[in-house]
Design a protein around this motif. Structure first.
Motif, PDB file in Angstrom:
ATOM      1  N   ALA A 193       0.851  -1.186   0.000  1.00 47.15           N
ATOM      2  CA  ALA A 193       0.000   0.000   0.000  1.00 47.15           C
ATOM      3  C   ALA A 193       0.885   1.234   0.000  1.00 47.15           C
ATOM      4  CB  ALA A 193      -0.927  -0.004   1.214  1.00 47.15           C
ATOM      5  N   ALA A 194       0.334   2.338  -0.505  1.00 50.51           N
ATOM      6  CA  ALA A 194       1.145   3.549  -0.668  1.00 50.51           C
ATOM      7  C   ALA A 194       0.433   4.781  -0.152  1.00 50.51           C
ATOM      8  CB  ALA A 194       1.496   3.743  -2.142  1.00 50.51           C
ATOM      9  N   ASP A 195       1.245   5.772   0.239  1.00 53.38           N
ATOM     10  CA  ASP A 195       0.752   7.092   0.630  1.00 53.38           C
ATOM     11  C   ASP A 195       1.259   8.097  -0.402  1.00 53.38           C
ATOM     12  OD1 ASP A 195      -0.018   9.435   1.808  1.00 53.38           O
ATOM     13  OD2 ASP A 195       1.561   9.416   3.336  1.00 53.38           O
ATOM     14  N   PRO A 196       0.467   8.374  -1.450  1.00 51.24           N
ATOM     15  CA  PRO A 196       0.942   9.262  -2.526  1.00 51.24           C
ATOM     16  C   PRO A 196       1.301  10.661  -2.044  1.00 51.24           C
ATOM     17  CG  PRO A 196      -1.077   8.107  -3.159  1.00 51.24           C
ATOM     18  CD  PRO A 196      -0.894   7.879  -1.699  1.00 51.24           C
ATOM     19  N   GLU A 197       0.607  11.160  -1.046  1.00 51.22           N
ATOM     20  CA  GLU A 197       0.833  12.524  -0.584  1.00 51.22           C
ATOM     21  C   GLU A 197       2.215  12.702   0.032  1.00 51.22           C
ATOM     22  OE1 GLU A 197      -1.243  14.944  -1.226  1.00 51.22           O
ATOM     23  OE2 GLU A 197      -2.568  13.492  -2.235  1.00 51.22           O
ATOM     24  N   GLY A 198       2.739  11.642   0.646  1.00 45.12           N
ATOM     25  CA  GLY A 198       4.027  11.768   1.317  1.00 45.12           C
ATOM     26  C   GLY A 198       5.216  11.434   0.448  1.00 45.12           C
ATOM     27  N   CYS A 199       4.983  11.003  -0.795  1.00 42.02           N
ATOM     28  CA  CYS A 199       6.073  10.566  -1.659  1.00 42.02           C
ATOM     29  C   CYS A 199       6.877  11.746  -2.188  1.00 42.02           C
ATOM     30  CB  CYS A 199       5.524   9.755  -2.829  1.00 42.02           C
ATOM     31  SG  CYS A 199       6.785   9.217  -4.011  1.00 42.02           S
ATOM     32  N   PRO A 200       8.196  11.789  -1.942  1.00 41.93           N
ATOM     33  CA  PRO A 200       9.013  12.898  -2.443  1.00 41.93           C
ATOM     34  C   PRO A 200       9.484  12.700  -3.882  1.00 41.93           C
ATOM     35  CG  PRO A 200      10.366  11.454  -1.127  1.00 41.93           C
ATOM     36  CD  PRO A 200       8.969  10.872  -1.092  1.00 41.93           C
ATOM     37  N   GLY A 201       9.217  11.514  -4.450  1.00 40.95           N
ATOM     38  CA  GLY A 201       9.647  11.238  -5.826  1.00 40.95           C
ATOM     39  C   GLY A 201      11.138  11.062  -5.973  1.00 40.95           C
ATOM     40  N   CYS A 202      11.803  10.572  -4.933  1.00 43.74           N
ATOM     41  CA  CYS A 202      13.267  10.444  -4.969  1.00 43.74           C
ATOM     42  C   CYS A 202      13.732   9.286  -5.851  1.00 43.74           C
ATOM     43  CB  CYS A 202      13.800  10.272  -3.554  1.00 43.74           C
ATOM     44  SG  CYS A 202      13.297   8.737  -2.743  1.00 43.74           S
ATOM     45  N   GLY A 203      12.883   8.292  -6.066  1.00 42.31           N
ATOM     46  CA  GLY A 203      13.233   7.168  -6.928  1.00 42.31           C
ATOM     47  C   GLY A 203      14.033   6.074  -6.258  1.00 42.31           C
ATOM     48  N   ALA A 204      14.246   6.166  -4.935  1.00 44.49           N
ATOM     49  CA  ALA A 204      15.016   5.135  -4.235  1.00 44.49           C
ATOM     50  C   ALA A 204      14.344   3.771  -4.345  1.00 44.49           C
ATOM     51  CB  ALA A 204      15.183   5.522  -2.769  1.00 44.49           C
ATOM     52  N   CYS A 205      13.021   3.749  -4.335  1.00 47.75           N
ATOM     53  CA  CYS A 205      12.283   2.485  -4.417  1.00 47.75           C
ATOM     54  C   CYS A 205      12.470   1.820  -5.778  1.00 47.75           C
ATOM     55  CB  CYS A 205      10.804   2.716  -4.133  1.00 47.75           C
ATOM     56  SG  CYS A 205      10.053   4.053  -5.105  1.00 47.75           S
ATOM     57  N   ARG A 206      12.520   2.629  -6.832  1.00 51.67           N
ATOM     58  CA  ARG A 206      12.723   2.071  -8.165  1.00 51.67           C
ATOM     59  C   ARG A 206      14.109   1.439  -8.297  1.00 51.67           C
ATOM     60  NH1 ARG A 206      11.061   3.610 -13.572  1.00 51.67           N
ATOM     61  NH2 ARG A 206      10.007   5.463 -12.780  1.00 51.67           N
ATOM     62  N   LYS A 207      15.111   2.062  -7.679  1.00 56.10           N
ATOM     63  CA  LYS A 207      16.485   1.579  -7.810  1.00 56.10           C
ATOM     64  C   LYS A 207      16.687   0.199  -7.191  1.00 56.10           C
ATOM     65  CE  LYS A 207      18.488   6.234  -7.877  1.00 56.10           C
ATOM     66  NZ  LYS A 207      19.337   7.210  -7.151  1.00 56.10           N
ATOM     67  N   VAL A 208      15.944  -0.112  -6.145  1.00 54.16           N
ATOM     68  CA  VAL A 208      16.168  -1.382  -5.457  1.00 54.16           C
ATOM     69  C   VAL A 208      15.207  -2.481  -5.894  1.00 54.16           C
ATOM     70  CG1 VAL A 208      17.104  -0.217  -3.430  1.00 54.16           C
ATOM     71  CG2 VAL A 208      14.666  -0.778  -3.509  1.00 54.16           C
ATOM     72  N   CYS A 209      14.176  -2.147  -6.659  1.00 54.58           N
ATOM     73  CA  CYS A 209      13.172  -3.144  -7.031  1.00 54.58           C
ATOM     74  C   CYS A 209      13.806  -4.244  -7.882  1.00 54.58           C
ATOM     75  CB  CYS A 209      12.028  -2.505  -7.801  1.00 54.58           C
ATOM     76  SG  CYS A 209      10.775  -3.701  -8.347  1.00 54.58           S
ATOM     77  N   PRO A 210      13.801  -5.507  -7.425  1.00 54.94           N
ATOM     78  CA  PRO A 210      14.422  -6.575  -8.208  1.00 54.94           C
ATOM     79  C   PRO A 210      13.676  -6.905  -9.489  1.00 54.94           C
ATOM     80  CG  PRO A 210      13.325  -7.468  -6.280  1.00 54.94           C
ATOM     81  CD  PRO A 210      13.291  -5.991  -6.135  1.00 54.94           C
ATOM     82  N   MET A 211      12.417  -6.446  -9.606  1.00 53.32           N
ATOM     83  CA  MET A 211      11.628  -6.705 -10.806  1.00 53.32           C
ATOM     84  C   MET A 211      11.576  -5.494 -11.735  1.00 53.32           C
ATOM     85  SD  MET A 211      10.805  -9.854 -10.661  1.00 53.32           S
ATOM     86  CE  MET A 211       9.484 -10.088 -11.850  1.00 53.32           C
ATOM     87  N   SER A 212      12.369  -4.456 -11.432  1.00 54.81           N
ATOM     88  CA  SER A 212      12.489  -3.263 -12.291  1.00 54.81           C
ATOM     89  C   SER A 212      11.143  -2.583 -12.527  1.00 54.81           C
ATOM     90  CB  SER A 212      13.122  -3.645 -13.641  1.00 54.81           C
ATOM     91  OG  SER A 212      14.321  -4.361 -13.465  1.00 54.81           O
ATOM     92  N   LEU A 213      10.320  -2.514 -11.514  1.00 56.75           N
ATOM     93  CA  LEU A 213       8.994  -1.892 -11.658  1.00 56.75           C
ATOM     94  C   LEU A 213       9.080  -0.378 -11.496  1.00 56.75           C
ATOM     95  CD1 LEU A 213       6.743  -4.393  -9.660  1.00 56.75           C
ATOM     96  CD2 LEU A 213       7.396  -4.417 -12.066  1.00 56.75           C
ATOM     97  N   PRO A 214       8.154   0.348 -12.120  1.00 59.82           N
ATOM     98  CA  PRO A 214       8.116   1.816 -11.983  1.00 59.82           C
ATOM     99  C   PRO A 214       7.437   2.204 -10.677  1.00 59.82           C
ATOM    100  CG  PRO A 214       6.350   1.101 -13.428  1.00 59.82           C
ATOM    101  CD  PRO A 214       7.124  -0.137 -13.069  1.00 59.82           C
ATOM    102  N   VAL A 215       8.095   1.918  -9.570  1.00 60.18           N
ATOM    103  CA  VAL A 215       7.457   2.053  -8.262  1.00 60.18           C
ATOM    104  C   VAL A 215       6.959   3.475  -7.978  1.00 60.18           C
ATOM    105  CG1 VAL A 215       7.683   1.605  -5.790  1.00 60.18           C
ATOM    106  CG2 VAL A 215       8.889   0.158  -7.428  1.00 60.18           C
TER     107      VAL A 215
END
Length: 265
Positions: A193-215
């Motif tokens: 689950a996600a909290d869109p309002e708090g997301c800074p858009g830093c992209g750290a989640c995308r960098k670590v995703c082993p499935m290369s998803l656009p997190v």
């Protein structure tokens, strides 16, 4: 909904250890994941161990999605090992359809063999083809074992993160189908689950995703439901703002409408 903590540093090491252990045990367990053993069982009219494994993966996905891929799959363990050499994100989205085409042809072949050769299933033998439960139990089986791990590693080394999982894994469709059924029924299950309002858009989640998803993009939609998500929790750990969490609950309306249509990305 009950939230589950996923951001503690120790969790990543624990997940990696489970995957590595599963990969090391592959000579023992390989036939339980073998599509060929399903054919052999169908020819003999026997439900083999691999048949039971695939059924369990489908049923397990109703509750845990593709968490098997993220924590226990031996093929996933080999793919994660390959990241030490090639950690590039997987970008060949068009190749994802290959595993579904192969899967459909495989199921059709099993049905034909079961009906016209085995004349239906009339027995269950979880240890079919093994020696007291051990898959690779003779010298002539080792070349087959090395061929399988060679294919898994070659696809991941050449295509990037979990290249085999994206393009040729015959187990993934069972879990994708199970997850889709869960979403259609809207039953409680493990999910992100996600909290869109708090997301800074830093992209750290995308960098670590082993499935290369656009997190980050998924976070902005408010739903992280994606057919390729393996619920590994790496994005939870990487998010310093706590905008992503693992929880057990019912899928959101957004996830039901669009989540399982995102597999081409």
């Amino acid at each position: 909904m009950k939230a589950v903590s996923g951001g503690r540093p120790g969790r990543r090491g624990f997940r990696k250890a489970l995957l590595l252990g599963s990969a090391l045990l592959f000579p023992v367990t390989m036939l339980y994941f073998s599509p060929g053993m399903v054919f052999r069982g169908a020819r003999l009219g026997i439900l083999s161990g691999s048949y039971l494994t695939f059924a369990a993966l489908f049923l397990g996905a109703l509750v845990a999605g593709r968490a098997w891929c993220g924590f226990l799959c031996p093929g996933g363990g080999l793919c994660e090992t390959a990241r030490a050499v090639n950690d590039d994100p997987f970008r060949r989205g068009g190749l994802k359809a290959v595993k579904y085409v192969v899967w459909i042809l495989w199921l059709a072949g099993i049905a034909l063999v079961a009906v016209f050769v085995g004349h239906g299933f009339h027995a269950v033998d979880p240890l079919l083809g093994t020696d007291r439960g051990v898959s690779i139990h003779s010298l002539e089986l080792w070349p087959f074992y090395y061929l399988v791990i060679g294919i898994i590693l070659a696809l991941s080394l050449s295509l990037g993160r979990r290249g085999f999982c994206h393009t040729l894994c015959w187990m993934a469709p069972f879990m994708v189908l199970g997850r889709g059924l869960r979403n259609a029924m809207r039953t409680p299950a493990l999910q992100l689950a996600a909290d869109p309002e708090g997301c800074p858009g830093c992209g750290a989640c995308r960098k670590v995703c082993p499935m290369s998803l656009p997190v980050p993009e998924l976070v902005r939609t408010g739903s992280l439901e994606h057919r390729d998500c393996i619920l590994c929790g790496e994005c939870v750990r990487a998010c310093t703002k706590g905008c992503i969490r693992l929880e057990f609950g019912r899928p959101s309306a957004v996830g039901v409408r669009s989540g399982m249509n995102r597999g081409e990305r």
